[in-house]
Design a protein around this motif. Structure first.
Motif, PDB file in Angstrom:
ATOM      1  N   PRO A 131      10.921  -0.585   1.559  1.00  0.00           N
ATOM      2  CA  PRO A 131      11.519  -1.222   2.732  1.00  0.00           C
ATOM      3  C   PRO A 131      10.539  -1.314   3.909  1.00  0.00           C
ATOM      4  N   ASP A 132       9.736  -0.276   4.133  1.00  0.00           N
ATOM      5  CA  ASP A 132       8.748  -0.294   5.203  1.00  0.00           C
ATOM      6  C   ASP A 132       7.686  -1.355   4.938  1.00  0.00           C
ATOM      7  N   GLN A 133       7.253  -1.495   3.690  1.00  0.00           N
ATOM      8  CA  GLN A 133       6.274  -2.525   3.343  1.00  0.00           C
ATOM      9  C   GLN A 133       6.867  -3.921   3.555  1.00  0.00           C
TER      10      GLN A 133
ATOM     11  N   GLU B 137       0.846  -1.182   0.000  1.00  0.00           N
ATOM     12  CA  GLU B 137       0.000   0.000   0.000  1.00  0.00           C
ATOM     13  C   GLU B 137       0.883   1.233   0.000  1.00  0.00           C
ATOM     14  N   GLY B 138       0.594   2.194  -0.888  1.00  0.00           N
ATOM     15  CA  GLY B 138       1.303   3.460  -0.891  1.00  0.00           C
ATOM     16  C   GLY B 138       2.662   3.437  -1.559  1.00  0.00           C
ATOM     17  N   THR B 139       2.966   2.374  -2.322  1.00  0.00           N
ATOM     18  CA  THR B 139       4.255   2.284  -3.017  1.00  0.00           C
ATOM     19  C   THR B 139       4.044   1.883  -4.474  1.00  0.00           C
TER      20      THR B 139
ATOM     21  N   ILE C  30      10.826   3.447   7.440  1.00  0.00           N
ATOM     22  CA  ILE C  30      11.468   4.200   6.359  1.00  0.00           C
ATOM     23  C   ILE C  30      10.365   4.766   5.467  1.00  0.00           C
ATOM     24  N   ASP C  31      10.445   6.068   5.213  1.00  0.00           N
ATOM     25  CA  ASP C  31       9.401   6.786   4.481  1.00  0.00           C
ATOM     26  C   ASP C  31      10.019   7.520   3.299  1.00  0.00           C
ATOM     27  N   TRP C  32       9.307   7.548   2.192  1.00  0.00           N
ATOM     28  CA  TRP C  32       9.785   8.332   1.048  1.00  0.00           C
ATOM     29  C   TRP C  32       8.825   9.467   0.721  1.00  0.00           C
TER      30      TRP C  32
END
Length: 81
Positions: free
Chosen positions: A70-72, A10-12, A61-63
């Protein structure tokens, strides 16, 4: 015992991550979609690593959208633990 996890991202840019964890160790990671080079790098770095250590390093880790590949991956590994 090998545990196989399929995680819908989600969100990537990546749509999905497939992971195999055996006895708490990351054995394989395969991303579907997203930036191929980055995913190869992430995969190479976590292969053979303790899943808990990978979660500790990658979680949060957020972009710029509240998450990242990496967060997913960390979220998916938490399911495997």
């Amino acid at each position: 015992m090998i545990r196989k996890i399929t995680h819908a991202c989600e969100g990537t840019c990546s749509r999905q991550i497939e992971i195999e964890v055996e006895d708490g160790i990351v054995r394989s990671v395969a991303f579907t979609g997203g930036c191929h080079g980055n995913q190869q790098g992430i995969t190479a770095l976590v292969r053979g690593m303790k899943a808990a250590e990978a979660v500790a390093r990658l979680e949060g880790i957020d972009w710029g959208r509240g998450t990242s590949c990496p967060d997913q991956l960390a979220k998916a590994l938490k399911k495997a633990l």
